[in-house]
Scaffold this active site. Structure first.
Site, short mmCIF file in Angstrom:
data_model
loop_
_atom_site.label_atom_id
_atom_site.label_comp_id
_atom_site.label_asym_id
_atom_site.label_seq_id
_atom_site.Cartn_x
_atom_site.Cartn_y
_atom_site.Cartn_z
N SER A 248 5.59 1.80 -4.38
CA SER A 248 4.39 2.57 -4.71
C SER A 248 4.68 4.04 -4.37
O SER A 248 5.76 4.37 -3.90
CB SER A 248 3.20 2.07 -3.90
OG SER A 248 3.38 2.46 -2.55
N LYS A 249 3.66 4.86 -4.55
CA LYS A 249 3.84 6.29 -4.29
C LYS A 249 4.23 6.56 -2.83
O LYS A 249 4.86 7.55 -2.52
CB LYS A 249 2.53 7.03 -4.58
CG LYS A 249 2.36 7.31 -6.05
CD LYS A 249 1.21 8.27 -6.28
CE LYS A 249 0.91 8.37 -7.75
NZ LYS A 249 -0.49 8.61 -8.01
N ARG A 250 3.83 5.65 -1.94
CA ARG A 250 4.19 5.81 -0.53
C ARG A 250 5.70 5.93 -0.35
O ARG A 250 6.18 6.53 0.60
CB ARG A 250 3.75 4.56 0.26
CG ARG A 250 2.40 4.62 0.89
CD ARG A 250 2.13 3.37 1.68
NE ARG A 250 2.40 2.15 0.94
CZ ARG A 250 3.38 1.29 1.23
NH1 ARG A 250 4.18 1.51 2.24
NH2 ARG A 250 3.56 0.21 0.50
N HIS A 251 6.45 5.30 -1.24
CA HIS A 251 7.90 5.32 -1.09
C HIS A 251 8.55 6.58 -1.69
O HIS A 251 9.76 6.65 -1.80
CB HIS A 251 8.50 4.09 -1.78
CG HIS A 251 8.11 2.79 -1.14
ND1 HIS A 251 7.06 2.03 -1.60
CD2 HIS A 251 8.60 2.15 -0.07
CE1 HIS A 251 6.94 0.94 -0.83
NE2 HIS A 251 7.86 1.00 0.10
N GLY A 252 7.74 7.54 -2.09
CA GLY A 252 8.30 8.75 -2.71
C GLY A 252 8.09 8.67 -4.21
O GLY A 252 7.20 7.95 -4.68
#
Ligand code: GLU
Length: 488
Positions: A248-252
């Site tokens: 997800s966006k959390r991972h960059g």
């Protein structure tokens, strides 16, 4: 594939509710590879039925992402929203052939029954009460214009398929309730629209993320009820971040466009995505598009989740920089050099062959296009930027350095032609004359700083060649002046 096997037709069916995610691009790639490998077609269907969430910007981002990657579709784009009439007609065909029935239960009634079931500790499943209405009551309700949905009557037994990734999958039908296929407003439910569209598009293999596995038995029942041939299915593993959680966006960065702007080559991105869920075998990792097509085999598709590791993507990019043609690289890098203020598009157009040679030298030491832009500075700037550490180290003994550079200048300036063999011979002679013997590095290192301002660069003869005689000698002169004027 024998003559009776139909030409494979596959589709990528994104919902245009955001940018093109790397997971979507990976699904598109596997569909595309399968189509190319087996002489089939790759189609694109934009699933824009959720009007509230679908946007034109997202649709554009999907097109741009696919075009950047080179995953071009073979026929006109299909917009699912435009097919509502046909989807509805297919739903009514099922009403007519007895596979579906009208359900007059309102959402509120259904919610109440669900709550009551849950309060009693049961799981709710539609009890088919509208399927048991007596014909007179049914006619009365229809005549009165009472709103209804169409529900599919799930048959007894089991639903199975041979998945190209997961092999045999079986669902007991009793676990599936009579699901709605058409809403009261006459619009189709997702599974209905997908099946109606896939039949019309003559799709032979549905390849998508394994988050869709639970939709597949319902879809198979719809194909059967419509008397259509059931396609093959392949459910691809999810993509996780390094922490094992769904990407997800959390991972960059998770949008394909982000990687384009980070200086990643489309070929490297494709190669990296291909390894997320596919093992070509024989420890093969680095592949061109053509090689991927040749090697693609659904038997190599993996069941377990794939891990998205950006370090590996950078490594892959380095590998691809080393193998792509200078010509292609030049086309990609020129706009970046211009934006960095290092040159103009005109200058690069006039010096195409020179730029190709420069890129050949730099690309083997770079991981991203941005690295190349940084490394290109000494060859494009008219005034050198000197690295203080490199000067301190390689020009430490200033009189001795000046003597070396003077001798190098004399030897190089009298060369009849500016070729690497002659340069090498001349510099070896200088080394002999200065009593440096085999230690050519004692000449190359200070010369490297004079020519590039840096302590590391491509091979010294390559640097001399790319700079040309005039600029090389001028830079040595500047270095000699610097060595003469400074006293530290
Ligand atoms: N629109 C669906 C999605 O984006 C794809 C459905 C399918 O491939 O069948 O997940």
């Amino acid at each position: 594939m024998n003559e009776t096997t139909p030409t494979p037709r596959l589709r990528f069916a994104p919902s245009p509710t955001g940018y093109l995610h790397v997971g979507g691009a990976r699904t598109a790639l596997f569909n595309w590879l399968y189509a190319k490998r087996f002489g089939g077609q790759f189609l694109l269907r934009i699933e824009d039925t959720d009007k509230a969430r679908s946007t034109e910007d997202s649709t554009r981002a999907i097109f741009e992402g696919l075009r950047w990657l080179g995953l071009l579709w073979d026929e006109e784009v299909v917009y699912q929203g435009a097919n509502a009439d046909r989807n509805r007609a297919d739903s009514y065909r099922m009403l007519e052939n007895g596979s579906a029935y009208r359900c007059f239960c309102t959402p509120q009634e259904l919610a109440e029954r669900r709550q009551a079931a849950e309060a009693a500790g049961d799981s709710f499943k539609y009890d088919r009460r509208c399927d048991r209405l007596d014909p007179a009551e049914l006619s009365r309700r229809v005549a009165a214009g009472m709103p209804f949905t169409l529900r599919f009557r799930v048959p007894e037994g089991t639903t199975s398929w041979h998945d190209l990734v997961h092999e045999n999958i079986t669902f007991p039908n009793k676990d599936i309730e009579d699901f709605i296929i058409l809403r009261t407003d006459g619009t189709p439910i997702y599974n209905m629209a997908v099946v109606s569209d896939d039949i019309t598009m003559a799709i032979t293999l549905v390849m998508r993320g394994d988050d869709h596995i639970s939709n597949t038995p319902k879809q198979i029942m719809l194909y059967e009820a419509l008397g259509a041939k059931v396609p093959q299915f392949a459910h691809l593993p999810m993509i996780h971040g390094l922490d094992g959680k769904k990407l997800s966006k959390r991972h960059g960065a998770s949008a394909v466009g982000d990687y384009q702007h980070l200086g990643i080559l489309p070929g490297a991105m494709l190669n990296f995505l291909a390894l997320l869920g596919w093992a070509p075998g024989n420890d093969i990792e680095v592949m061109s598009m053509g090689q991927m097509i040749d090697l693609f085999d659904p038997a190599g598709l993996q069941k377990k989740a794939a891990i998205f590791d950006t370090k590996k993507l950078e490594w892959m990019n380095g590998q691809h920089l080393a193998i792509i043609s200078s010509h292609e690289l030049a086309a990609r890098i020129t706009p970046m050099l211009v934006v960095a203020g290092l040159t103009t598009a005109d200058a690069m157009a006039r010096n195409g062959a020179w730029l190709d040679s420069l890129l050949d030298l730099l690309k083997v030491r770079a991981r991203t296009l941005d690295d190349i832009v940084v490394q290109a500075r000494p060859y494009l700037l008219s005034e050198l930027e000197y690295d203080v550490d490199a000067m301190g180290k390689q020009w430490k003994d200033r009189p001795a350095t000046a003597a070396i550079l003077r001798a190098v200048r004399d030897a190089l300036s009298s060369l009849p032609t500016w070729g690497p063999d002659l340069m090498e011979e001349a510099l070896r002679t200088v080394a002999e004359e200065l009593g440096l013997g085999g230690k050519a590095g004692k000449i190359f290192q200070p010369l490297r700083v004079a020519l590039t301002g840096l302590g590391v660069s491509p091979g010294i003869f390559d640097v001399l060649s790319i700079l040309g005689r005039e600029r090389s000698l001028a830079r040595i002169d500047i270095a000699l002046q610097m060595l003469a004027t400074s006293n530290s």
